[in-house]
Design a protein around this motif. Sequence first.
Motif, short mmCIF file in Angstrom:
data_model
loop_
_atom_site.label_atom_id
_atom_site.label_comp_id
_atom_site.label_asym_id
_atom_site.label_seq_id
_atom_site.Cartn_x
_atom_site.Cartn_y
_atom_site.Cartn_z
N ASP A 1 0.08 -5.79 -4.18
CA ASP A 1 0.84 -5.38 -5.35
C ASP A 1 1.12 -3.87 -5.31
OD1 ASP A 1 2.16 -5.54 -7.73
OD2 ASP A 1 0.43 -6.13 -8.94
N HIS A 2 2.09 -3.45 -6.13
CA HIS A 2 2.46 -2.05 -6.28
C HIS A 2 2.45 -1.74 -7.76
CE1 HIS A 2 5.70 1.34 -5.56
NE2 HIS A 2 4.60 1.77 -6.18
N GLU B 1 6.61 7.55 -1.53
CA GLU B 1 6.23 6.31 -2.23
C GLU B 1 6.89 5.09 -1.61
OE1 GLU B 1 6.60 6.52 -6.44
OE2 GLU B 1 5.35 8.31 -6.63
N HIS B 2 8.13 5.20 -1.18
CA HIS B 2 8.78 4.08 -0.50
C HIS B 2 8.04 3.74 0.79
CE1 HIS B 2 12.11 3.15 -3.06
NE2 HIS B 2 12.62 4.37 -3.01
N ALA C 1 4.97 1.86 -0.09
CA ALA C 1 5.31 0.52 -0.56
C ALA C 1 5.62 -0.42 0.61
CB ALA C 1 6.50 0.59 -1.51
N THR D 1 -2.07 -2.63 -0.70
CA THR D 1 -1.88 -2.48 -2.14
C THR D 1 -1.72 -1.00 -2.47
OG1 THR D 1 -3.32 -4.41 -2.44
CG2 THR D 1 -2.84 -3.07 -4.40
N LEU D 2 -0.83 -0.71 -3.40
CA LEU D 2 -0.55 0.68 -3.78
C LEU D 2 -0.71 0.83 -5.28
CD1 LEU D 2 0.47 3.54 -3.06
CD2 LEU D 2 2.81 2.67 -3.35
N SER E 1 8.43 7.15 -10.52
CA SER E 1 7.41 6.37 -9.82
C SER E 1 7.24 5.00 -10.45
CB SER E 1 6.08 7.13 -9.82
OG SER E 1 6.18 8.34 -9.11
N ALA F 1 7.89 0.78 -8.97
CA ALA F 1 6.74 -0.12 -8.87
C ALA F 1 7.12 -1.54 -9.30
CB ALA F 1 5.59 0.40 -9.72
N ARG F 2 6.35 -2.52 -8.80
CA ARG F 2 6.55 -3.91 -9.25
C ARG F 2 6.03 -4.08 -10.67
NH1 ARG F 2 3.91 -5.58 -4.13
NH2 ARG F 2 5.53 -5.62 -2.52
#
Length: 612
Positions: free
Chosen positions: A396-397, A542-543, A546, A551-552, A561, A565-566
């Motif tokens: 997950d992000h 961040e990309h 990801a 997991t981030l 940001s 994110a998801r």
Amino acid sequence: MSGPGVRRSTWAALRARRRALGRLAAWSAVEALPALLGGVLVARAVDRGFLAGEFRTGLAWLAGLAAAVLVGAAATGQVYRSLGAVVEPFRDELAARVVRGALHDATRAGGRADSATVARLTHQVEVVRDTFGGLLLVVRGFLFTAGAALLGLLALAPPLAGAVAAPLVVGLAVFGASLPAMVAHQRAQVTAGERLGRSAASALAGHRDVVACGAQERVVSDVDRRVTAQADAERTLARMAALRSLSLGVGGWLPVAVLVLAAPWLVRQGLSAGAVLGALVYVTTGLQPALHAVVQGVGGGGLRYAVTLGRILRTSPPPGPALPPPSTPPSRPAAAPPSRPAAVPAGPSPAAAGPAPWAAAVGDPPAVALRGLTFRYGPHARPVLADLTLTVAAGDHLAVVGPSGAGKSTLAALVAGLASPESGTVHLAGVPVDGTPPEALARLRVLVPQEAYVRTGSVGDNLRYLHADADDATVLAAVRTLGAGPLVARLGGLDAELDPAALSAGERQLVAAVRAYLAPAPLVILDEATCHLDPTLEATVEHAFARRGGTLVVIAHRISSATRARRVLVFDGDRPLVGSHDDLLTRSTTYRELVGHWEDVTPPDRVPLGRP
């Protein structure tokens, strides 16, 4: 005494003030009058006065010596006034040079303000000023006092002048031969102290990063090496003091021993008792103190002068033509990229090399599982987190947002195992954080804090800090993926030596980001770890994380940001909410304000985190 730059600057300062030096020399000659006349007048007082039964005559000769002392004392005040006319302009020139160099570095393209300029402008310039003045005093004092004493000895008894001058020359030769080694050891001691200070400061500033990756022993070992190196340098410098003692013993005390032991023989050879006593006066009140002053002054303050002035000259450019004003105000992003990354060759990126060994699979335990988490700073403080339950699936992000002081960084510390909750549990990939050794936690997660830790060493060593076996191709691919190619190229490539103090906050964050990207841990926690980067570079970082796999969790300081994110966790009052970006725009007033949506949207009933 030191490098050619120090010698040239010193001689240039003296030549530029020849008139002031002439006045200093003239008053020094007057000040040395007691040293010139003291032995002769004492000898006359003894031989023609007291031993001859002429008490008044002896007192008259001593009165002449007292008058010479008074004249010398009056000249001393003029000596210091003339000394200021030489020293103070030199200090002003150095201060102007330091300021000019600081402005040049701060205003040139790709330059930056250097906080070390304050130390050079205050402490280091004052050290040079004081030691330069002290050197002038002791050197001209030795030349005039020792010269006057030798002239007096020559007038009193020529054979004695030769007997005293020989050991004096030998003592000076021993001291002069040891000076280059003394300068080298003094410079080594200063350098070792600076390296220790940088190493300790970096370790303290990055203690969260160090604990998070389980590298306490490595960092302690690095600081310990610096402590040992400084202690060795201090001991070596202390041993060099023995050479100064040898010089003083040969040049200052050996003539006294020679005169005392040879006194009976000298009297039998026709030398009067007054002449022997006068010779002792010349040695003990003239030559010996002058030699002691010059050896201690040059061996102490002179070494500090050479080392400190050399450092100022190396860090501040000489006067030159003024730089033309730039056509546009210079700007420099926090993570500087002034040149093309020629040192970073092209190659496949880690993300394109295939799935990571910790890629999420069906049935994997959650990457992060928080159950009933409560934390407060002190037993009577209001809870920062109260009964928090959260599950972050593997792969997950998640972005964590909220007002300052809402508990975002506290949550990152609890997930990373750097803080213990008052109640509740934290599991990473099914492993309880409580009781798990730091080395084992380092294999599960990597935390990049806001103030990143960068240590002295090569660029490659810093980037491989959490993955020592990574080869150059893997490291360079990670560098390029995170947009750090220009930085690594500017620093000189992976083998270049890295000075942590020379990096900006953004550059340190970029180094820490590449390091975390290469780490084998499946969970990455970015605790405002890109706050010093510009928005474009932050998005690149961040990309990259990801796409990295695993997991981030991003503790966000910019709402961008959250949009990447998801899922988003927002600290909205006492009960945090979790959902997608679009979902939270309708459910959370706090989130709408953070995003910048100020229109009145009636939110539905909130669903507390951890409940269906």
